[in-house]
Scaffold this active site. Structure first.
Site, PDB file in Angstrom:
ATOM      1  N   CYS A  63      11.953 -43.038  32.459  1.00  0.00           N
ATOM      2  CA  CYS A  63      11.194 -42.116  33.324  1.00  0.00           C
ATOM      3  C   CYS A  63      10.559 -42.812  34.524  1.00  0.00           C
ATOM      4  O   CYS A  63      10.154 -42.146  35.477  1.00  0.00           O
ATOM      5  CB  CYS A  63      10.114 -41.400  32.522  1.00  0.00           C
ATOM      6  SG  CYS A  63      10.797 -40.206  31.387  1.00  0.00           S
TER       7      CYS A  63
HETATM    8  N1  COA Z   1       7.694 -24.365  18.102  1.00  0.00           N
HETATM    9  C1  COA Z   1       6.706 -24.131  17.226  1.00  0.00           C
HETATM   10  N2  COA Z   1       6.057 -25.102  16.554  1.00  0.00           N
HETATM   11  C2  COA Z   1       6.441 -26.368  16.788  1.00  0.00           C
HETATM   12  C3  COA Z   1       7.467 -26.682  17.679  1.00  0.00           C
HETATM   13  C4  COA Z   1       8.101 -25.635  18.356  1.00  0.00           C
HETATM   14  N3  COA Z   1       9.078 -25.856  19.236  1.00  0.00           N
HETATM   15  N4  COA Z   1       7.610 -28.028  17.733  1.00  0.00           N
HETATM   16  C5  COA Z   1       6.711 -28.540  16.876  1.00  0.00           C
HETATM   17  N5  COA Z   1       6.013 -27.533  16.289  1.00  0.00           N
HETATM   18  C6  COA Z   1       4.938 -27.664  15.300  1.00  0.00           C
HETATM   19  C7  COA Z   1       5.011 -29.006  14.579  1.00  0.00           C
HETATM   20  O1  COA Z   1       5.909 -28.937  13.488  1.00  0.00           O
HETATM   21  C8  COA Z   1       3.581 -29.201  14.162  1.00  0.00           C
HETATM   22  O2  COA Z   1       3.333 -28.443  12.989  1.00  0.00           O
HETATM   23  P1  COA Z   1       2.363 -29.020  11.841  1.00  0.00           P
HETATM   24  O3  COA Z   1       1.038 -29.199  12.505  1.00  0.00           O
HETATM   25  O4  COA Z   1       2.433 -27.964  10.815  1.00  0.00           O
HETATM   26  O5  COA Z   1       2.994 -30.330  11.447  1.00  0.00           O
HETATM   27  C9  COA Z   1       2.789 -28.579  15.295  1.00  0.00           C
HETATM   28  O6  COA Z   1       3.689 -27.672  15.957  1.00  0.00           O
HETATM   29  C10 COA Z   1       2.304 -29.603  16.283  1.00  0.00           C
HETATM   30  O7  COA Z   1       3.405 -30.461  16.625  1.00  0.00           O
HETATM   31  P2  COA Z   1       3.229 -31.784  17.448  1.00  0.00           P
HETATM   32  O8  COA Z   1       4.552 -32.466  17.591  1.00  0.00           O
HETATM   33  O9  COA Z   1       2.118 -32.585  16.864  1.00  0.00           O
HETATM   34  O10 COA Z   1       2.797 -31.162  18.847  1.00  0.00           O
HETATM   35  P3  COA Z   1       2.043 -31.827  20.052  1.00  0.00           P
HETATM   36  O11 COA Z   1       0.840 -31.042  20.332  1.00  0.00           O
HETATM   37  O12 COA Z   1       1.922 -33.306  19.890  1.00  0.00           O
HETATM   38  O13 COA Z   1       3.049 -31.566  21.271  1.00  0.00           O
HETATM   39  C11 COA Z   1       4.610 -32.814  22.597  1.00  0.00           C
HETATM   40  C12 COA Z   1       4.336 -32.131  21.269  1.00  0.00           C
HETATM   41  C13 COA Z   1       5.955 -33.487  22.549  1.00  0.00           C
HETATM   42  C14 COA Z   1       4.623 -31.769  23.703  1.00  0.00           C
HETATM   43  C15 COA Z   1       3.485 -33.837  22.893  1.00  0.00           C
HETATM   44  O14 COA Z   1       3.303 -34.704  21.804  1.00  0.00           O
HETATM   45  C16 COA Z   1       3.757 -34.685  24.106  1.00  0.00           C
HETATM   46  O15 COA Z   1       3.822 -34.198  25.213  1.00  0.00           O
HETATM   47  N6  COA Z   1       3.865 -35.995  23.958  1.00  0.00           N
HETATM   48  C17 COA Z   1       4.158 -36.899  25.043  1.00  0.00           C
HETATM   49  C18 COA Z   1       5.499 -36.570  25.528  1.00  0.00           C
HETATM   50  C19 COA Z   1       5.984 -37.470  26.580  1.00  0.00           C
HETATM   51  O16 COA Z   1       5.353 -37.701  27.561  1.00  0.00           O
HETATM   52  N7  COA Z   1       7.144 -38.001  26.391  1.00  0.00           N
HETATM   53  C20 COA Z   1       7.731 -38.796  27.348  1.00  0.00           C
HETATM   54  C21 COA Z   1       9.119 -38.402  27.412  1.00  0.00           C
HETATM   55  S1  COA Z   1       9.813 -39.176  28.747  1.00  0.00           S
END
Ligand code: COA
Length: 372
Positions: A156
């Site tokens: 990225c």
């Molecule tokens: N729809 C509904 N629920 C979902 C889901 C979806 N698509 N994806 C995950 N969930 C659920 C999970 O299973 C979890 O359930 P639980 O609490 O029962 O275990 C809950 O939602 C929270 O999931 P989580 O993965 O902890 O969400 P989050 O708030 O951390 O958001 C991201 C996920 C990826 C958006 C976030 O972690 C993020 O932005 N991280 C940094 C990403 C980044 O910058 N990456 C760089 C890539 S270049």
């Protein structure tokens, strides 16, 4: 040493939009199919049933509302869940080269520069369509540019690292006019069947033209300074590679697409980026109040809100830190450049801004610019 200016930027936006609702409808249809096909294994506790996705979750967790893609049909087909691109013959332009050229032509037109006057092409992106020859050399030929060209990958952060490389080469005299091009076909490395990440990415291509001060006819921004840093982490990783044949691993494996531990990334990257920006500003005697705009990497709205507040020491005002991720999603290396290309025209001469990207590696790159 020569001053370096950005005199043009361009964005190629793919033809198809996938809204969150469309994405979720197709994902949930795939989940139903999967769970029905594996009903016995699921009942016996041998296979884990897949859970559905939701548009509300996607917007709340990321701020993403839609994404652009080069192919919609294959991506949304519940029986496929991956884009379909017809293979191209060796004498046809490759997909990334075509997208990159379109963005480059916009940047050149904005600068009023003929492509034959470019003497350095860098393709800075997260994935390359093939091992070699370099995408950049193909683009150099398609544009009829001179000099030399090479590819680089810092995930990225590729575009800001590319800008630093190009600016240093112009200052050092090995190039005079450089295109830094970031074609991102993220749809090819995203696992569309994984609800934890299926909403994250979109396709796009961006380009920035950098020129030495003595030849720039239409400079837009002076590049005041750049800073890049890396720190190894496995929390964003893709294990696809040329050794798969030697590993007797010709079948697809989940870790041969984008993988991340999103929570850890969130927690570890935020302090890394905030500290990096602060030390870049301190190094160059720039104070936060001097910055009229932040063009940040576009992965997640909460991340950007946090970084903006940390860097400025207050809530950023509307427009001070423009997000484009609601429309484009995370476009890997291209995100901060889309924000820059679309939200920089209104700055007044002397206004300063900071482009910053961050991601796998970990890697973080920042560029301080001043409107001419
Ligand atoms: N729809 C509904 N629920 C979902 C889901 C979806 N698509 N994806 C995950 N969930 C659920 C999970 O299973 C979890 O359930 P639980 O609490 O029962 O275990 C809950 O939602 C929270 O999931 P989580 O993965 O902890 O969400 P989050 O708030 O951390 O958001 C991201 C996920 C990826 C958006 C976030 O972690 C993020 O932005 N991280 C940094 C990403 C980044 O910058 N990456 C760089 C890539 S270049």
């Amino acid at each position: 040493m020569a001053d370096v200016f950005i005199s043009g930027s361009g964005v190629f936006t793919p033809p198809h939009v996938i809204t969150n609702d469309e994405l979720v409808a197709s994902f949930n249809a795939y989940v139903e199919l999967f769970n029905a096909e594996n009903a016995e294994g699921i009942a016996a506790g041998e296979i884990e049933a897949k859970a559905p996705s939701s548009s509300d979750f996607i917007v709340a967790a990321s701020g993403i509302e839609q994404r652009y893609v080069m192919d919609k049909e294959g991506t949304l087909d519940p029986a496929r869940m991956c884009p379909r691109y017809a293979p191209r013959a060796d004498d046809e332009p490759s997909l990334m080269a075509e997208m990159g050229c379109a963005a480059a032509k916009d940047a050149l037109a904005q600068a009023g520069v003929d492509s034959s006057d470019v003497d350095l092409v860098i393709v800075a992106a997260s994935n390359m369509e093939r091992a070699y020859p370099a995408m950049a050399v193909e683009i150099q030929q398609l544009l009829d540019a001179g000099g030399f060209a090479f590819d680089m990958n810092v995930a990225c952060s590729s575009a800001t690292f590319g800008i630093q490389a190009a600016a240093d080469m112009i200052r050092g005299g090995s190039a005079t006019r450089a295109l830094v091009i970031s074609p991102e076909v993220t749809s090819g490395h995203l696992e569309w069947r994984d609800r934890d990440c299926h909403f994250i990415f979109g396709d796009v291509a961006t380009a920035v033209l950098l020129e030495a001060g003595d030849i720039a006819q239409n400079p837009q921004f002076k590049v005041l300074s750049t800073a890049c840093a890396t720190q190894f982490s496995n929390n964003i990783r893709n294990n696809f590679g040329f050794l798969r044949r030697a590993h007797d691993q010709m079948d697809d494996r989940r870790d041969m697409q984008f993988m991340q531990n999103g929570r850890k990334v969130f927690k570890e990257v935020l302090p890394l980026v905030s500290k990096h920006i602060k030390s870049h500003l301190d190094r160059d005697g720039v104070v936060a109040e001097d910055l009229s705009r932040l063009w940040l990497h576009q992965a997640n709205k909460s991340m950007n809100d946090y970084i903006g507040k940390k860097v400025l020491g207050r809530e950023p005002e509307a427009g001070e830190q423009p997000n484009i991720l609601q429309d484009y999603a995370n476009t890997s290396s291209a995100g901060s450049i889309i924000a820059f290309a679309k939200h920089s025209d209104d700055l007044a001469a002397g206004d300063k801004g900071l482009i910053c990207s961050f991601g796998a590696g970990y890697s973080v790159g920042s560029v301080i610019v001043e409107r001419v």
